[in-house]
Design a protein around this motif. Structure first.
Motif, short mmCIF file in Angstrom:
data_model
loop_
_atom_site.label_atom_id
_atom_site.label_comp_id
_atom_site.label_asym_id
_atom_site.label_seq_id
_atom_site.Cartn_x
_atom_site.Cartn_y
_atom_site.Cartn_z
N LEU A 176 0.82 -1.20 0.00
CA LEU A 176 0.00 0.00 0.00
C LEU A 176 0.86 1.25 0.00
O LEU A 176 0.45 2.30 -0.50
N TYR A 177 2.05 1.15 0.59
CA TYR A 177 2.98 2.28 0.66
C TYR A 177 4.39 1.72 0.57
O TYR A 177 4.84 0.98 1.44
N LYS A 178 5.11 2.04 -0.50
CA LYS A 178 6.48 1.57 -0.68
C LYS A 178 7.21 2.60 -1.56
O LYS A 178 7.33 2.43 -2.76
N PRO A 179 7.69 3.67 -0.95
CA PRO A 179 8.27 4.76 -1.75
C PRO A 179 9.67 4.49 -2.28
O PRO A 179 10.10 5.12 -3.24
N PHE A 180 10.41 3.55 -1.66
CA PHE A 180 11.79 3.36 -2.10
C PHE A 180 11.84 2.47 -3.34
O PHE A 180 11.04 1.56 -3.50
#
Length: 358
Positions: A309-313
């Motif tokens: 759901l959230y993985k910016p790298f």
């Protein structure tokens, strides 16, 4: 040091499970299979057929208390397997010590079926070397872990003598503790023979449904020490990865449950990588997980699919992952175990975890 501690805990735990008055079995098996080239760069080195020899010791749990835990009879034991990958210069051989649990799916007739899950340690005598063995990106360290599942067709020649045909799926990886770590997936097929020196009988028992329809919550804290990715492999260091997962568990039957949850991870290795590349992206991630639990008494085998759901790298362009979890029940509410996280056929890391159900 973390891997050594895990191995000591594993050996002590496995030994504790082999005590009791249930009949003992000694087994011998042979294996022959193939390697799955799960990336294009592994195709050339995967062109061989591993073979193996296995010896094992197990206990068949026939008491009412063991039956009530999973509505089944089950064997638990230790096996030692030698695998020769038939590529001595690049892949060599592996030596594997595995603890396994094997519920009997049927037991009343001479022909019966069983399913095995196991986890253990693997010593590899030929691994990656940047100068002498650069193509072997399967194995980055001599000390690794092995996960396996198999399906067995068994025939009881007599109560003491059993022959079997097996289909196995094996995975060897160091769990991200040292790079490179693509891990090896190799199915094998085999035949086996087992013998019990004790007289015993298998009593027919009725099934119970104590947990069927129950809804429970779960929470688990986990951690590991992944290696920081670095072009200079020899200079890599380790950083802490710590995570928390929790959700709901619904029992379809006494031994099968589905789970839905959320996973939160703080990965300090990713943070270090961002500094090394002069970037500043967040090193945390959030994922939604959906899975299925096999519950065999005190042992739970959980297979999950995760969606980020959230993985910016940008360390991976994958949006999905799998997690394979093996847990042991402590008392009524607490659990301890390990899990493997993978993207497709490529392992990312192993962790150790502590949990609670409520």
């Amino acid at each position: 040091m973390l891997r050594i501690n895990l191995i000591l805990v594993f050996i002590l735990f496995a030994a504790s499970q082999l005590t009791g008055q249930n009949p003992a079995f000694f087994g011998l098996k042979s294996h022959y299979g193939f390697i799955i080239p799960h990336s294009s760069e592994l195709k050339n080195i995967s062109n061989s057929n591993p073979w193996g020899l296995q010896i094992e010791y197990s206990k068949l749990k026939l008491d009412q208390k063991s039956w009530d835990k999973c509505n089944c009879y089950a064997q638990t034991g230790l096996s030692f397997t030698y695998f020769n990958f038939q590529n001595p210069s690049q892949l060599g051989s592996s030596y594997n010590l595995v603890y396994f649990a094997e519920p009997l799916l049927t037991y009343k007739k001479k022909l019966f079926y069983s399913f095995r899950v196991g986890i253990g340690v693997s010593y590899l005598d030929t691994i990656f070397d940047l100068e002498t063995n650069p193509e072997n990106t399967f194995f980055g360290s001599s000390l690794s872990f092995l996960l396996l599942t198999n399906f067995n067709i068994n025939y009881r020649l007599s109560p003491r003598y059993i022959i079997s045909a097996t289909a196995n799926y094996n995975h060897i990886s160091n769990g991200g503790s040292k790079q490179p770590n693509k891990g090896m997936n190799f199915p094998t097929f085999g035949i086996g023979f087992s013998y019990s020196p004790e007289n015993y009988s298998i009593e027919e028992r009725s099934k119970n449904s104590l947990q069927k329809g129950q809804l429970k919550g779960y929470a688990r804290l986990f951690g590991t020490m992944p290696e920081v990715s670095n072009e200079d492999i020899e200079a890599n260091e380790r950083k802490l990865l710590i995570g928390l997962t929790g959700g709901a568990l619904y029992y379809l039957t006494h031994t099968n449950a589905i789970n839905l949850g959320v996973e939160l991870i703080n990965n300090q290795a990713i943070k270090a990588e961002s500094y090394m590349s002069n970037q500043s992206y967040d090193h945390k991630l959030v994922a939604l997980t959906l899975g299925h639990n096999f519950v065999f008494g005190k042992i739970t085998f959980n297979q999950q699919m995760g969606w980020y759901l959230y993985k910016p790298f940008p360390s991976s362009n994958k949006h999905l992952f799998q997690r394979y979890e093996l847990l042991y029940q402590l008392g009524q509410r607490y659990q301890v175990g390990t899990s493997l996280k993978a993207h497709g056929s490529v392992a990312e890391n192993f962790d150790i975890r502590f949990g609670i159900t409520f």
